[in-house]
Design a protein around this motif. Structure first.
Motif, PDB file in Angstrom:
ATOM      1  N   ARG A 144       6.190   1.090   0.758  1.00 27.13           N
ATOM      2  CA  ARG A 144       5.573   2.127   1.590  1.00 27.13           C
ATOM      3  C   ARG A 144       4.092   2.317   1.279  1.00 27.13           C
ATOM      4  O   ARG A 144       3.390   3.049   1.991  1.00 27.13           O
ATOM      5  CB  ARG A 144       6.321   3.458   1.418  1.00 27.13           C
ATOM      6  CG  ARG A 144       7.661   3.505   2.138  1.00 27.13           C
ATOM      7  CD  ARG A 144       8.199   4.919   2.219  1.00 27.13           C
ATOM      8  NE  ARG A 144       8.591   5.422   0.909  1.00 27.13           N
ATOM      9  CZ  ARG A 144       9.840   5.358   0.426  1.00 27.13           C
ATOM     10  NH1 ARG A 144      10.799   4.786   1.142  1.00 27.13           N
ATOM     11  NH2 ARG A 144      10.136   5.847  -0.763  1.00 27.13           N
ATOM     12  N   LEU A 145       3.587   1.694   0.214  1.00 29.06           N
ATOM     13  CA  LEU A 145       2.166   1.809  -0.097  1.00 29.06           C
ATOM     14  C   LEU A 145       1.327   1.241   1.040  1.00 29.06           C
ATOM     15  O   LEU A 145       1.709   0.264   1.681  1.00 29.06           O
ATOM     16  CB  LEU A 145       1.841   1.070  -1.397  1.00 29.06           C
ATOM     17  CG  LEU A 145       2.435   1.625  -2.693  1.00 29.06           C
ATOM     18  CD1 LEU A 145       2.070   0.721  -3.859  1.00 29.06           C
ATOM     19  CD2 LEU A 145       1.968   3.051  -2.956  1.00 29.06           C
ATOM     20  N   ASP A 146       0.173   1.843   1.255  1.00 27.22           N
ATOM     21  CA  ASP A 146      -0.722   1.393   2.325  1.00 27.22           C
ATOM     22  C   ASP A 146      -1.559   0.225   1.809  1.00 27.22           C
ATOM     23  O   ASP A 146      -2.666   0.406   1.299  1.00 27.22           O
ATOM     24  CB  ASP A 146      -1.614   2.548   2.778  1.00 27.22           C
ATOM     25  CG  ASP A 146      -2.464   2.186   3.986  1.00 27.22           C
ATOM     26  OD1 ASP A 146      -2.345   1.034   4.470  1.00 27.22           O
ATOM     27  OD2 ASP A 146      -3.247   3.030   4.439  1.00 27.22           O
ATOM     28  N   ALA A 147      -1.011  -0.989   1.951  1.00 27.55           N
ATOM     29  CA  ALA A 147      -1.668  -2.168   1.392  1.00 27.55           C
ATOM     30  C   ALA A 147      -2.955  -2.527   2.109  1.00 27.55           C
ATOM     31  O   ALA A 147      -3.772  -3.287   1.591  1.00 27.55           O
ATOM     32  CB  ALA A 147      -0.714  -3.363   1.430  1.00 27.55           C
ATOM     33  N   GLY A 148      -3.162  -2.005   3.312  1.00 24.78           N
ATOM     34  CA  GLY A 148      -4.374  -2.344   4.054  1.00 24.78           C
ATOM     35  C   GLY A 148      -5.347  -1.196   4.154  1.00 24.78           C
ATOM     36  O   GLY A 148      -6.365  -1.292   4.838  1.00 24.78           O
ATOM     37  N   GLY A 149      -5.059  -0.086   3.468  1.00 28.75           N
ATOM     38  CA  GLY A 149      -5.911   1.088   3.570  1.00 28.75           C
ATOM     39  C   GLY A 149      -6.461   1.537   2.236  1.00 28.75           C
ATOM     40  O   GLY A 149      -7.463   1.006   1.749  1.00 28.75           O
ATOM     41  N   ALA A 150      -5.793   2.525   1.628  1.00 32.31           N
ATOM     42  CA  ALA A 150      -6.278   3.095   0.375  1.00 32.31           C
ATOM     43  C   ALA A 150      -6.335   2.061  -0.746  1.00 32.31           C
ATOM     44  O   ALA A 150      -7.203   2.111  -1.618  1.00 32.31           O
ATOM     45  CB  ALA A 150      -5.389   4.269  -0.035  1.00 32.31           C
ATOM     46  N   LEU A 151      -5.398   1.117  -0.743  1.00 32.64           N
ATOM     47  CA  LEU A 151      -5.387   0.076  -1.764  1.00 32.64           C
ATOM     48  C   LEU A 151      -6.002  -1.210  -1.202  1.00 32.64           C
ATOM     49  O   LEU A 151      -5.530  -1.734  -0.200  1.00 32.64           O
ATOM     50  CB  LEU A 151      -3.949  -0.228  -2.206  1.00 32.64           C
ATOM     51  CG  LEU A 151      -3.216   0.829  -3.029  1.00 32.64           C
ATOM     52  CD1 LEU A 151      -1.794   0.361  -3.301  1.00 32.64           C
ATOM     53  CD2 LEU A 151      -3.937   1.103  -4.332  1.00 32.64           C
ATOM     54  N   ASP A 152      -7.027  -1.698  -1.851  1.00 31.97           N
ATOM     55  CA  ASP A 152      -7.614  -2.974  -1.455  1.00 31.97           C
ATOM     56  C   ASP A 152      -6.918  -4.072  -2.251  1.00 31.97           C
ATOM     57  O   ASP A 152      -7.213  -4.286  -3.429  1.00 31.97           O
ATOM     58  CB  ASP A 152      -9.117  -2.993  -1.707  1.00 31.97           C
ATOM     59  CG  ASP A 152      -9.752  -4.327  -1.318  1.00 31.97           C
ATOM     60  OD1 ASP A 152      -9.033  -5.176  -0.733  1.00 31.97           O
ATOM     61  OD2 ASP A 152     -10.939  -4.517  -1.602  1.00 31.97           O
ATOM     62  N   LEU A 153      -5.980  -4.746  -1.603  1.00 33.22           N
ATOM     63  CA  LEU A 153      -5.194  -5.779  -2.270  1.00 33.22           C
ATOM     64  C   LEU A 153      -5.556  -7.178  -1.787  1.00 33.22           C
ATOM     65  O   LEU A 153      -4.787  -8.124  -1.959  1.00 33.22           O
ATOM     66  CB  LEU A 153      -3.699  -5.520  -2.037  1.00 33.22           C
ATOM     67  CG  LEU A 153      -3.179  -4.175  -2.556  1.00 33.22           C
ATOM     68  CD1 LEU A 153      -1.710  -3.995  -2.177  1.00 33.22           C
ATOM     69  CD2 LEU A 153      -3.353  -4.065  -4.067  1.00 33.22           C
ATOM     70  N   SER A 154      -6.734  -7.305  -1.222  1.00 32.10           N
ATOM     71  CA  SER A 154      -7.141  -8.603  -0.687  1.00 32.10           C
ATOM     72  C   SER A 154      -7.215  -9.669  -1.777  1.00 32.10           C
ATOM     73  O   SER A 154      -7.118 -10.872  -1.484  1.00 32.10           O
ATOM     74  CB  SER A 154      -8.488  -8.483   0.027  1.00 32.10           C
ATOM     75  OG  SER A 154      -9.491  -7.984  -0.856  1.00 32.10           O
TER      76      SER A 154
END
Length: 365
Positions: free
Chosen positions: A164-174
């Motif tokens: 459910r984490l926002d992988a494309g928003g608050a977290l930059d997981l690029s």
């Protein structure tokens, strides 16, 4: 599958002590207790456990239980090291509601322990064992069936929290690299020689099937654990308190993690010829529960089950070869690879029996 270790205990304690003195210079020199390694889990990395004790100026004892994770050097499971990516991810997760061990610091050089390492808080609790399988013996086998179900569902709930984490928003997981099953499957197909399965008929058959049934993945990619299984969860009683091991983390569809969760458990029971523990929910019950946690039906789940079995077989082929180099043999030739390849064949037959025919976009390599 534990890494074969040949460490000198005294030198290891001295090296860890030196690092702690440099990391916490104001605390003085700690006294280090015995250094041990968990024997139930872990092939691709080495874990050292110990307690470090300081005395403050007033004579009060300060004890830090430590877990030191050493990057694999001689026993390398993956073609490229994900070491720095997994450390960065664990730091990011510490600021979320996904429970992970607190990191005290890391060392990039191999001067002290023979490879880069990270020093973390050691969380009190228990982990279901791989060797011997938790289906065969250990604390999980000693629980009541209802409590085993709590262990299983607790793992699902934490995994859903991760998804459910926002992988494309608050977290930059690029930094985890390209997202999605097309890229991930393509990497597996391109590296069959590294894993030692280039000419294995069942692996070739599975690769062809996966190419032909590649799904579309319409939703935004989510953070995937990559090695999602109850053997990578610390439990306090039947309650999960922390997720472990992020070296296989990537971005994609949650179905991929759930399929791995189920296949890893199937391998440690049916795959090695051990009855599955009573009380652990079935595949169908697990799929229903996870659909509810995700808030949507699972998509193309048969594909991800085949992909999990395929990827698991690549890894066990590599593990088998690495362990054979250390002189390890298996009764009747039942290596981890032989066992997982047999299970992969069953998963492929199950997929055919479900008449799974979604064509997807296909994949060429």
């Amino acid at each position: 599958m534990p890494v074969p270790l040949h460490r000198d205990p005294q030198r290891t304690r001295e090296a860890i002590t030196r690092w702690l003195v440099e990391r916490f210079p104001g605390d003085g020199t700690p006294t280090l207790g015995p250094v041990s390694s968990p024997v139930e889990t872990g092939f691709s990395g080495e874990t050292l456990l110990c307690d470090a004790t300081w005395r403050n100026p007033r004579g009060r004892r300060v004890v830090r239980p430590l877990a030191i994770r050493v990057a694999p050097v001689t026993h390398r499971l993956l073609p490229e090291s994900p070491w720095h990516r997994q450390l960065r991810l664990q730091e990011l997760l510490a600021g979320t509601d996904v429970p992970v061990a607190r990191m005290y610091g890391s060392e990039a050089s191999g001067e002290l322990l023979g490879g880069p390492f990270v020093v973390m808080e050691r969380i009190r609790g228990r982990v279901p064992g791989d060797i011997p399988s938790y289906h065969r013996s250990g604390w999980l086998a000693e629980l009541r069936p209802a409590d085993r179900a709590r262990v299983w569902h607790g793992g699902l709930e934490l995994m859903a929290r991760l998804h459910r984490l926002d992988a494309g928003g608050a977290l930059d997981l690029s930094f985890l690299g390209p997202a999605g099953i097309r890229h991930q499957l393509g990497e597996c197909l391109a590296r069959v020689t590294f894993y030692g399965v280039r000419d294995a008929p069942v692996v070739t058959r599975a690769g062809d099937w996966l190419r032909a049934h590649l799904p579309e993945e319409p939703d935004p990619p989510r953070l995937l654990w990559g090695d999602a299984r109850i053997g990578n969860i610390i439990y306090s009683g039947a309650t999960p308190v922390a997720l472990l091991d992020w070296e296989l983390a990537t971005l994609g569809a949650p179905e991929s993690d759930l399929a791995w969760y189920l296949f890893a458990d199937r391998y440690l029971s049916e795959g090695i010829g051990v009855p599955r523990l009573a009380g652990l929910p079935s595949r169908e019950e697990t799929v229903t529960a996870y659909s509810s946690l995700l808030g949507r039906p699972l998509r193309d789940f048969t594909f991800y089950e085949v992909y999990a079995a395929y990827r698991f077989t690549l890894f066990t082929s590599r593990v088998t070869r690495l362990m054979e180099r250390t002189g390890i043999t298996w009764p009747n030739g039942q290596t981890p690879y032989v066992q997982s390849a047999a299970l992969l064949a069953e998963v492929l037959d199950d997929a055919a029996g479900r008449a799974y025919a979604r064509p997807g976009a296909g994949l060429t390599t």
